[in-house]
Structures are given as structure tokens and as C-alpha cells.
Scaffold this motif. Sequence first.
Motif, short mmCIF file in Angstrom:
data_model
loop_
_atom_site.label_atom_id
_atom_site.label_comp_id
_atom_site.label_asym_id
_atom_site.label_seq_id
_atom_site.Cartn_x
_atom_site.Cartn_y
_atom_site.Cartn_z
N CYS A 116 0.83 -1.21 0.00
CA CYS A 116 0.00 0.00 0.00
C CYS A 116 0.86 1.26 0.00
CB CYS A 116 -0.93 -0.01 1.21
SG CYS A 116 -1.91 1.49 1.40
N LEU A 117 1.78 1.34 0.94
CA LEU A 117 2.64 2.53 1.03
C LEU A 117 3.51 2.67 -0.21
CD1 LEU A 117 4.00 2.65 4.70
CD2 LEU A 117 2.68 4.41 3.53
N GLY A 118 4.06 1.55 -0.69
CA GLY A 118 4.94 1.60 -1.85
C GLY A 118 4.24 2.10 -3.09
N LEU A 119 3.05 1.57 -3.38
CA LEU A 119 2.34 1.97 -4.60
C LEU A 119 1.72 3.35 -4.46
CD1 LEU A 119 0.72 -1.44 -5.59
CD2 LEU A 119 2.84 -0.40 -6.42
N PHE A 120 1.25 3.69 -3.27
CA PHE A 120 0.73 5.04 -3.05
C PHE A 120 1.82 6.08 -3.28
CE2 PHE A 120 0.20 8.65 -0.12
CZ PHE A 120 -1.06 9.11 -0.50
N THR A 121 3.00 5.84 -2.73
CA THR A 121 4.11 6.79 -2.88
C THR A 121 4.67 6.76 -4.30
OG1 THR A 121 4.64 6.40 -0.55
CG2 THR A 121 6.29 7.56 -1.86
N SER A 122 4.58 5.61 -4.98
CA SER A 122 5.13 5.53 -6.33
C SER A 122 4.42 6.50 -7.28
CB SER A 122 5.01 4.10 -6.87
OG SER A 122 3.66 3.76 -7.15
N ALA A 123 3.12 6.72 -7.07
CA ALA A 123 2.40 7.66 -7.92
C ALA A 123 2.93 9.07 -7.74
CB ALA A 123 0.90 7.62 -7.60
N ARG A 124 3.32 9.42 -6.52
CA ARG A 124 3.89 10.74 -6.27
C ARG A 124 5.31 10.84 -6.83
NH1 ARG A 124 0.97 13.42 -2.38
NH2 ARG A 124 2.81 14.59 -1.72
N VAL A 125 6.08 9.77 -6.68
CA VAL A 125 7.43 9.75 -7.26
C VAL A 125 7.35 9.86 -8.78
CG1 VAL A 125 9.49 8.32 -7.59
CG2 VAL A 125 8.43 8.47 -5.33
N ALA A 126 6.36 9.20 -9.38
CA ALA A 126 6.22 9.24 -10.84
C ALA A 126 6.02 10.66 -11.33
CB ALA A 126 5.03 8.36 -11.26
N GLU A 127 5.23 11.45 -10.63
CA GLU A 127 5.01 12.83 -11.03
C GLU A 127 6.29 13.65 -10.91
OE1 GLU A 127 1.63 14.50 -12.17
OE2 GLU A 127 2.42 12.59 -12.89
N GLN A 128 7.09 13.35 -9.92
CA GLN A 128 8.36 14.07 -9.78
C GLN A 128 9.35 13.68 -10.87
OE1 GLN A 128 9.25 13.02 -5.75
NE2 GLN A 128 7.48 14.15 -4.97
N VAL A 129 9.39 12.40 -11.19
CA VAL A 129 10.27 11.95 -12.29
C VAL A 129 9.82 12.58 -13.60
CG1 VAL A 129 10.96 9.95 -13.65
CG2 VAL A 129 10.93 9.80 -11.15
N ARG A 130 8.52 12.59 -13.85
CA ARG A 130 8.00 13.21 -15.07
C ARG A 130 8.38 14.69 -15.13
NH1 ARG A 130 3.72 16.37 -16.46
NH2 ARG A 130 2.99 16.39 -14.29
N SER A 131 8.24 15.38 -14.01
CA SER A 131 8.58 16.81 -13.97
C SER A 131 10.06 17.02 -14.21
CB SER A 131 8.16 17.40 -12.63
OG SER A 131 6.77 17.29 -12.43
N GLY A 132 10.88 16.14 -13.62
CA GLY A 132 12.33 16.28 -13.80
C GLY A 132 12.74 16.08 -15.26
N ILE A 133 12.14 15.10 -15.93
CA ILE A 133 12.45 14.86 -17.33
C ILE A 133 11.97 16.02 -18.19
CG2 ILE A 133 11.95 13.37 -19.32
CD1 ILE A 133 11.82 11.02 -17.34
N ASN A 134 10.75 16.50 -17.93
CA ASN A 134 10.20 17.60 -18.73
C ASN A 134 10.94 18.92 -18.49
OD1 ASN A 134 8.32 15.97 -19.93
ND2 ASN A 134 6.68 16.48 -18.48
N ALA A 135 11.65 19.02 -17.37
CA ALA A 135 12.41 20.24 -17.08
C ALA A 135 13.71 20.33 -17.88
CB ALA A 135 12.72 20.32 -15.59
N LEU A 136 14.12 19.20 -18.46
CA LEU A 136 15.36 19.20 -19.23
C LEU A 136 15.13 19.82 -20.61
CD1 LEU A 136 16.56 15.57 -18.40
CD2 LEU A 136 17.42 17.70 -17.42
N PRO A 137 16.15 20.43 -21.18
CA PRO A 137 16.00 20.98 -22.54
C PRO A 137 15.62 19.88 -23.54
CG PRO A 137 18.02 21.77 -21.51
CD PRO A 137 17.48 20.71 -20.61
#
Length: 229
Positions: A116-137
Amino acid sequence: MSYNWNWGVFLQPSASGDDTYLGWLFTGLKWTISLSLSAWVIALIVGSIIGVLRTVPNRWLSGLATGYVELFRNIPLLVQLFIWYFVLPELLPPDLGNAFKQSNPLWQQFFSAMLCLGLFTSARVAEQVRSGINALPKGQRAAGLAMGFTLPQVYRHVLMPMAYRIIMPPLTSEFLNIFKNSAVATTIGLIELSRQAQQLVDYTAQPYEAFIAVTVMYLLINVTVMYLM
């Protein structure tokens, strides 16, 4: 304030007779750390994969990843925990579900809370990873492809190393949150730190000492995590 402070309560023999009340708290601390670290491994791996899929040019893959994020971000953590612990075993094939329900209750609680904790937090981590990739040129991806890398190689060798550097601060916050969110496991009976504090209060009627000690332990965990990150 007519309250009898008794810090020596932690050194008294516990109600079970095989440990002290301080030992109870350390047992809860052990389960809290084990639960949080194992859930974080799931969150980081699954979240990174889902975050990458949200940025790929394939519409179906990105759509599935978006659905995953929306599902786990929009259902309260406590509701998800009850689903994993009470509902999912009933939906499994009978042999597998019965094996789970007949196993050690402590491990039932641990694995349900971990997933439960792992998958709940993974959705939040996914948004951060997506933001980090989209922040790159945008040229970073094009440059990698122009050098002959495949798209997976571009993500592995070019985009992800730089994206992780960008998102280290929010990842640190999520790492801290997973330790604090682990306290919800007390609702299904897991003997983590906050649960042990509640039991200590039940047997000793010393609530201030119990929860001050637990507060200090959580602070030490968080300070250690911030230092390491």
C-alpha cells in the motif's frame, strides 16, 4: 497540572514480561524502519518506471501511466490500506487467498502495508520523475538519438541521471513522508512505532512520556534521512 511524570516507566518490565517498555518502542522502531525502507524501494522503482512512461511518445503507454497515477493519488491512503488488507485477499484465487489469510498475522499486516505505502508513494514519485524529465532541454533527447542511442538508452544514460539531480529535494520529502505515513499501519494492527506507543499508554497510563519518546524517535529518523539525502 496534576500529572505524575514517570520517565522510569521505560525501564520497567513490560506487561508481556519478556522485555521492558523501552524494548517495546525499539521493536516498533524496527518495524517502522523495515516497513518504510521496503516500501520506498517499491515506490522508487515503480515510480521511476511510471514517470518515464508518462513522457514517452507512445500515447497508449503514457495514457496507462497517467491512469495509474490518477488512481493511486486520488484514493485516500487509509482507504487503500483497507483495500489491500481486507478486500484483496477475497479477490485472489481461493488457494492463494486462503494461504495469505492463514499466514502469520504480523506478516499479513506487514506485506499489505508495504504494498500500500509503496504503490501510493510511487504515484507521487512518478510525477516528480516526469517533472524532472520535462524540465530538461528538449535538445537532450534529440542529441542522444542523433548519437545513435535507442530511446531506452537515451533515458538511461542521458535523461534520467540529470532528472534525478533536479528532483532530489522533492524525493527527499517523499522519503520523509513514507516514514510518517507508515503510522497508518497501526489501523490494521501492525506493531510499528505509534502502535507500540498506544499499547504503552494502555498498560502504564503514561501518555506524555510515551508520545514524547515516539516524537523524538520520528525526529531522529527524519534528521538522519535529511542528512543522508
